[in-house]
Design a protein around this motif. Structure first.
Motif, mmCIF file in Angstrom:
data_model
loop_
_atom_site.group_PDB
_atom_site.id
_atom_site.type_symbol
_atom_site.label_atom_id
_atom_site.label_comp_id
_atom_site.label_asym_id
_atom_site.label_seq_id
_atom_site.Cartn_x
_atom_site.Cartn_y
_atom_site.Cartn_z
ATOM 1 N N LEU A 100 49.651 46.519 43.880
ATOM 2 C CA LEU A 100 48.387 46.514 43.153
ATOM 3 C C LEU A 100 47.731 45.170 43.407
ATOM 4 O O LEU A 100 48.402 44.150 43.467
ATOM 5 N N ASN A 145 44.050 42.955 42.253
ATOM 6 C CA ASN A 145 42.778 43.042 41.544
ATOM 7 C C ASN A 145 41.646 42.674 42.494
ATOM 8 O O ASN A 145 41.665 41.619 43.128
ATOM 9 N N HIS A 146 40.726 43.608 42.645
ATOM 10 C CA HIS A 146 39.618 43.427 43.583
ATOM 11 C C HIS A 146 38.504 44.371 43.159
ATOM 12 O O HIS A 146 38.763 45.506 42.774
ATOM 13 N N THR A 181 38.540 50.562 42.420
ATOM 14 C CA THR A 181 38.670 49.163 42.032
ATOM 15 C C THR A 181 40.144 48.867 41.760
ATOM 16 O O THR A 181 40.853 49.711 41.248
ATOM 17 N N ASN A 182 40.565 47.643 42.046
ATOM 18 C CA ASN A 182 41.962 47.254 41.910
ATOM 19 C C ASN A 182 42.864 48.221 42.663
ATOM 20 O O ASN A 182 43.647 48.963 42.067
#
Lengths: 141, 108
Positions: free
Chosen positions: B25, B27-28, B71-72
């Motif tokens: 995983l 976060n982006h 997202t993420n």
């Protein structure tokens, strides 16, 4: 210039059609997804086979829909979402140590079919599809 | 944007040839390039475009990622190893940065 009621209505109708047209082009069509499949397979025939695509039947939120693909013996798997503005979702390339399965979370613009195409070690291609109902689309806007 | 921090879940030790699951995983924002801001201008695309997992330098899995990944981005896959070593992960951002992390795997 005198316009009859009929002419006025016709003009209004034409204007409405023109305004609505771009909307219907904003989203990809199954044909665009087909083009991506042909590009991936190099025009080779895509058959049925031992490939599974797991996706929820109903996704409440199109922003994050969990999917997983598995095709024993595949070297790469292409995932497409037919109804997204860009049908391409992801392409997985498996090395010798990886089992040919993977999972991720994807965005879906609306209710549509997801397609997975696997390239097998012997160079043949197989595909499968799953339909997902999306309550809230995930394409922003 | 918050600092980008990759997270991976890998077993500490496995039996040789045993199939195990790896979860990753990061976060982006995964800005798809489809959204518009309040003035109607398109927000430029900025996504993780490639993900790679290598074990002792050999590619286990690489993924070409498009804007339709959430997202993420979360990726999960199965693999097996015959010897101990390091499982390294790389995420390539559209802006050119590369986020990396790695985990050792022991045979036991």
């Amino acid at each position: 210039m005198n316009l009859s009621r009929r002419q006025t209505l016709a003009m209004g109708g034409a204007a409405a059609t023109i305004t609505l047209l771009p909307l219907s082009f904003a989203h990809a069509t199954p044909e665009a997804a087909m083009e991506d499949i042909v590009e991936f397979s190099g025009g080779a025939e895509v058959g049925e086979g031992d490939i599974t695509l797991t996706a929820p039947e109903i996704a409440e939120n199109g922003n994050t829909v969990p999917i997983s693909v598995a095709a024993p013996g595949a070297v790469s798997i292409l995932v497409l979402a037919e109804g997204n503005p860009q049908p391409n979702v992801a392409t997985f390339h498996f090395g010798a140590m990886a089992a040919s399965s993977a999972a991720t979370r994807i965005r879906l613009a609306g209710t549509q079919n997801i397609i997975a195409v696997a390239k097998m070690a012997d160079g043949s291609f197989i595909k499968t599809a799953a339909s997902v109902k999306v309550t809230i689309g995930g394409c922003g806007g | 944007m918050a600092k980008i921090k990759p997270r991976v879940k890998v077993p500490k030790s496995v039996a040789a040839g045993e199939v195990f699951t790896v979860k990753t995983l990061i976060n982006h924002v995964m800005e798809s390039g489809q959204r518009k801001d309040s003035d109607g201008n398109k927000i430029p695309q900025r996504i993780i475009n490639t993900f790679e997992a290598t074990f002792n330098g050999e590619t286990v899995l690489s993924i070409d990622v498009a804007g339709a990944v959430s997202t993420n981005p979360f990726f999960e896959f199965q693999m097996k190893v015959d010897a101990a070593g390091d499982l390294a992960f790389k995420w390539h951002d559209d802006d050119g940065s590369v986020y990396e992390t790695s985990k050792p795997i022991a045979i036991g």
